[in-house]
Design an enzyme around this catalytic site. Structure first.
Site, short mmCIF file in Angstrom:
data_model
loop_
_atom_site.label_atom_id
_atom_site.label_comp_id
_atom_site.label_asym_id
_atom_site.label_seq_id
_atom_site.Cartn_x
_atom_site.Cartn_y
_atom_site.Cartn_z
N GLU A 170 0.81 -1.22 0.00
CA GLU A 170 0.00 0.00 0.00
C GLU A 170 0.84 1.27 0.00
OE1 GLU A 170 -3.04 -0.02 2.98
OE2 GLU A 170 -4.08 -1.70 2.08
N GLU A 388 -5.11 -8.58 0.94
CA GLU A 388 -5.81 -8.20 2.18
C GLU A 388 -7.28 -7.96 1.89
OE1 GLU A 388 -4.30 -4.91 4.55
OE2 GLU A 388 -2.23 -5.53 4.14
C1 BGP Z 1 -4.13 -1.90 5.56
C2 BGP Z 1 -2.74 -2.25 6.03
C3 BGP Z 1 -2.72 -3.29 7.10
C4 BGP Z 1 -3.83 -3.15 8.13
C5 BGP Z 1 -5.19 -2.87 7.49
C6 BGP Z 1 -6.27 -2.49 8.47
O1 BGP Z 1 -4.12 -0.61 5.02
O2 BGP Z 1 -1.97 -2.76 4.96
O3 BGP Z 1 -1.45 -3.28 7.69
O4 BGP Z 1 -3.50 -2.30 9.12
O5 BGP Z 1 -5.09 -1.81 6.55
O6 BGP Z 1 -6.06 -1.20 8.92
P1 BGP Z 1 -6.51 -0.65 10.32
O7 BGP Z 1 -5.80 -1.45 11.33
O8 BGP Z 1 -6.10 0.78 10.32
O9 BGP Z 1 -7.98 -0.83 10.38
#
Ligand code: BGP
Length: 485
Positions: A170, A388
């Site tokens: 990302e 993800e």
């Molecule tokens: C994505 C990242 C992850 C994770 C996920 C959820 O952007 O790659 O590392 O953190 O988001 O994000 P959050 O924990 O802010 O809800």
């Protein structure tokens, strides 16, 4: 498009789950690990939720065997994790830390012993602090050589056993949060610097891909992008144009570079007019064009809805003698102030009236997932690995042993169904890694916002006993993987 029946997922489909080093490992200064920018940033008062940090996280560093055992019980085919650069090369570009190498060696071997394919992310936001101090981190081209050395080290060490590699996680998110909003390290608020650093990261991405193709010819590598499809709020062509602009600004700005080696013209011209475009040399262009990813990693949480941002152009009479008018606050700002909000004349982000939201206000849009996969695949014609997708929620542990997260099952089920529709539409998909395997540290939301199939018994203030407790969704995914449907 309706189908009588949906295509089955291929036998080799990689049903997986994901994590990132800083969010799970802990052991932040154990066995020679150097600090990363997150180790430093999270200690600045007020920057993270309740001052939470990754010093211990869920202590995966000491619990990895137990975690892999649970993955195996679940039947995972793939596990995506990131390597902490500062565990391998503590000062970023100096001596290699044998104990750091060994940790990932052991983890990889354990995964393979359990028939789980490791998917390694090279960079999930944690550049060594030493490189930040020495060069200003991604702001300097000098960091590319350091990144190359780190890549060389881990490709040589693990390339014989690991087929799938992700370069950057990302890039769109960590550059914006780090260089525009100062909500991530390096804690900067400067859009021009954001674009400059982003370009250097593009070069580093290309260098890593080319090196990988030389060193690990049988392997596959690509970046993971945080993709959100863009929708116009109405059929007014001005809103459609705004959604197109947002697509260029939010998605193509990265994806075109990864896949074609060129920046989208429209956004580039706009940034040039504002004086904030990155400097792209002929050598840079050649390098970017030479590095072709083998697949695209897509992280999908939600998209965005857009409207024309109506900026009124003040008439001549409305200008004062200096050429300023009070009518439009954006156009009347000096150029360098306009440049801090480059999207203002292109689009405005609005609420989508059709979509429910999570407790954290993220839209829940499974159909958008299908839209996303189709758009990306049609445009770039590269296989996609979903790296993800998941739901952050305030899970409750009942009786010390049960987490009834039916809402997460519903969320994943709906998204996987749309992914299967995209597969049936013809999208080439390699795998799906849910975010996340265990609960872990949310960068800015501590342990309140949980994503895992496995509950971790800790909270924001205390590590408690760090017990691993499978949630209801664990058994659901286990059954799903077993049936491959
Ligand atoms: C994505 C990242 C992850 C994770 C996920 C959820 O952007 O790659 O590392 O953190 O988001 O994000 P959050 O924990 O802010 O809800």
């Amino acid at each position: 498009m309706y189908y009588k029946s949906l295509k089955r997922f291929p036998k080799k489909f990689l049903w997986g789950a994901a994590s990132a080093a800083y969010q799970i490992e802990g052991a932040w200064n154990t066995d020679g690990k150097g600090p990363s920018i997150w180790d430093t940033f999270s200690k600045i008062p007020g920057k993270t939720y309740h001052g939470t940090n990754g010093d211990v996280a869920i202590d995966h560093y000491h619990h990895y065997r137990e975690d892999v055992q649970l993955m195996s019980e679940m039947g995972l085919k793939a596990y995506r994790f990131s390597i902490a650069w500062s565990r391998i090369i503590p000062d970023g570009d100096g001596k290699v830390n044998a104990k750091g190498l060994k940790f990932y060696d052991d983890l990889i071997n354990d995964l393979l012993d359990h028939n789980i394919q490791p998917v390694i992310t090279l960079y999930h936001w944690d550049i060594p602090q030493a490189l930040q101090d020495k060069f200003g981190g991604w702001a300097s081209r000098k960091v590319i050589a350091a990144f190359k050395k780190y890549c060389q080290t881990v490709f040589a060490q693990y390339g014989d056993r690991v087929k799938y590699w992700v370069t950057f996680n990302e890039q769109n998110v960590f550059t914006a949060m780090g260089y525009r909003w100062a909500s991530h390290p390096p804690n900067v608020t400067d859009v021009k610097r954001m674009y400059a650093a982003n370009h250097i990261i593009n070069l580093a991405n290309a260098v890593a891909i080319n090196l990988f193709h030389e060193m690990v010819p049988e392997g596959k590598i690509g970046p993971s992008f945080g993709y959100g499809p863009t929708y116009p709020i109405t059929a007014d062509p001005n809103d459609v144009l705004a959604a197109d602009n947002a697509d260029d600004f939010n998605n193509n700005w990265w994806l075109d570079v990864y896949c074609r080696g060129t920046y989208p013209v429209l956004v580039m011209n706009h940034l040039k007019n504002l004086g904030i475009a990155p400097e792209v040399t002929e050598d840079d262009s050649r390098l970017l064009k030479s590095a072709k990813p083998d697949f695209l990693g897509i992280n999908y949480y939600h998209g965005g809805t857009f409207q024309q941002n109506k900026i009124e152009h003040p008439s001549k009479e409305e200008h004062d003698e200096k050429g300023f008018s009070s009518k439009d606050p954006y156009l009347m700002q000096p150029k360098d102030a306009q440049a801090q909000q480059p999207e203002t004349p292109m689009f405005k982000n609005v609420q989508n009236p059709y979509l429910p939201k999570t407790e954290w206000g993220w839209e829940i849009d499974p159909v958008g997932f299908r839209v996303a996969l189709r758009r990306v695949y049609e445009k770039y014609q590269l296989p996609i690995m979903v790296t993800e997708n998941g739901l952050g929620a305030k899970d409750q542990l009942e009786d010390g042993k049960v987490v009834n997260d039916q809402y997460r099952i519903d969320y994943l089920q709906a998204h996987i169904t749309e992914m299967q529709r995209a597969l049936t539409d013809g999208v080439e998909l390699l795998g799906y890694c849910a975010w996340s395997f265990t609960d872990l540290l949310s960068w800015l939301n501590g342990y309140k916002k949980r994503y895992g199939f496995v509950y971790i018994n800790r909270n924001d203030d205390s590590e408690l006993d760090l017990a691993r407790i499978p949630k209801k969704s664990f058994y659901w995914y286990q059954d799903f993987i077993r049936r491959n449907s």
